[in-house]
Design an enzyme around this catalytic site. Structure first.
Site, PDB file in Angstrom:
ATOM      1  N   ARG A  45       0.847  -1.194   0.000  1.00 53.07           N
ATOM      2  CA  ARG A  45       0.000   0.000   0.000  1.00 53.07           C
ATOM      3  C   ARG A  45       0.883   1.245   0.000  1.00 53.07           C
ATOM      4  NH1 ARG A  45      -4.990  -0.749   4.163  1.00 53.07           N
ATOM      5  NH2 ARG A  45      -4.917   1.495   3.860  1.00 53.07           N
ATOM      6  N   ASP A  59       2.073   5.222  -0.298  1.00 52.25           N
ATOM      7  CA  ASP A  59       1.592   6.498   0.228  1.00 52.25           C
ATOM      8  C   ASP A  59       1.265   7.470  -0.904  1.00 52.25           C
ATOM      9  OD1 ASP A  59       2.073   5.533   2.776  1.00 52.25           O
ATOM     10  OD2 ASP A  59       4.028   6.498   2.948  1.00 52.25           O
ATOM     11  N   ARG A 110      11.042   5.755   2.847  1.00 53.61           N
ATOM     12  CA  ARG A 110      11.410   7.172   2.794  1.00 53.61           C
ATOM     13  C   ARG A 110      12.170   7.597   4.051  1.00 53.61           C
ATOM     14  NH1 ARG A 110       5.747   9.521   2.089  1.00 53.61           N
ATOM     15  NH2 ARG A 110       6.836  11.527   2.258  1.00 53.61           N
TER      16      ARG A 110
END
Length: 292
Positions: free
Chosen positions: A58, A60, A218
């Protein structure tokens, strides 16, 4: 899932430009544009039945994918009615006429018994792309290349990345989710200089793990960047691995530089066992066992 005469599981391989999406996941009854919502709506137009997608990763808001995988279960009758049962690949052509240009389905196929796009996956591969050139990204790569305003030392970033490889509790790198584990196995974290004549000072991080928690990739990249620019010491990644909650010292790299490029699955005969193993929640004892 065991296939039966009435329901079949379809695997989709897809890609999208995440720039104008609010991430993958449909958000309740919200009108927010998400990849899941756009794709499910298109599938429902073709198949004339409700569709619920399960995805491998999933992503972002703003994150891209070239090798995303999803599945859905559909009545065989719906495929027969739409003349798709004999060739699920027909969905690719039909969806191409309905979907916007920023999401594309590469392939559609009947999934083997035991396949689950999320839980059967062995590992996910991400690439993070950035430039430190003062002018920013090349215009033709501005969608998938982030700009980092400071100059960085790639050797220092690689040394930082090396510390983060392995089975660890990445609580400092993840946004908290109630009941979810933050223990992950990072299997590869390599920095590459991909500079060219027209793209000087351009770098890619190739990151592979069995799974990633929310914002983890990230955050891993952000950790390396602050070490690479000299803002943090080489001890920084080790300090973070010792923390038990999301760290306020850790920057999250911009979403636009991140792309999910591939998802690996085991042989068909091992899909169900892999899904069962993945569903078993890890705890701290797993780290001690692996590292002993």
């Amino acid at each position: 899932m065991e296939q039966n005469d009435s329901v079949v599981r379809i695997r989709l391989d897809l890609a999208y430009d995440g720039t104008n999406f609010h991430g993958w996941a449909r958000q309740g009854d919200s009108d927010l544009r998400t990849v899941q919502r756009v794709l499910e709506d298109a599938l429902e137009l073709v198949l004339r039945v409700p569709v619920s997608l399960t995805v491998a990763g999933r992503t972002d808001a703003g994150v891209h994918a070239a090798g995303q995988v999803a599945h859905f279960d559909v009545p065989v009758a719906a495929l027969d009615t739409r003349s798709i049962a004999g060739d699920p690949g027909t969905l690719v052509r039909r969806l191409a006429r309905l979907l916007p240009e920023d999401v594309r389905v590469h392939a559609a196929s009947v999934a083997p018994d035991g396949f689950d796009a999320r839980f059967s996956a062995l590992r996910r591969h991400y690439v993070y792309r950035l430039t430190t050139h003062p002018r920013g990204a090349l215009p033709t790569r501005a969608i998938d290349t982030a700009h980092w305003p400071k100059q960085i030392d790639r050797a220092a970033m690689q040394a930082c990345a090396d510390v983060l490889v392995g089975l660890h509790d990445f609580a400092a790198f993840c946004k908290h989710r109630e009941g979810a584990t933050t223990i992950r196995d990072v299997q590869k974290f390599q920095w590459h200089d991909v500079s060219t004549e027209y793209e000087p000072l351009t770098f890619e991080a190739h990151v592979t793990a069995d799974a990633f928690c929310w914002s983890m990739v990230r955050s891993l990249v952000g950790c390396c960047l602050v070490v690479g620019e000299g803002k943090r010491s080489q001890e920084f990644p080790g300090e973070l691995l010792a923390e038990q909650a999301r760290s306020s010292r850790l920057p999250v790299a911009p979403a636009k530089g991140l792309s999910l490029v591939a998802v690996d699955y085991p042989a068909d005969s091992e899909l169900a066992d892999r899904a069962e193993l993945t569903r078993a929640k890890r705890d701290e004892s797993d780290i001690g066992f692996v590292n002993s």
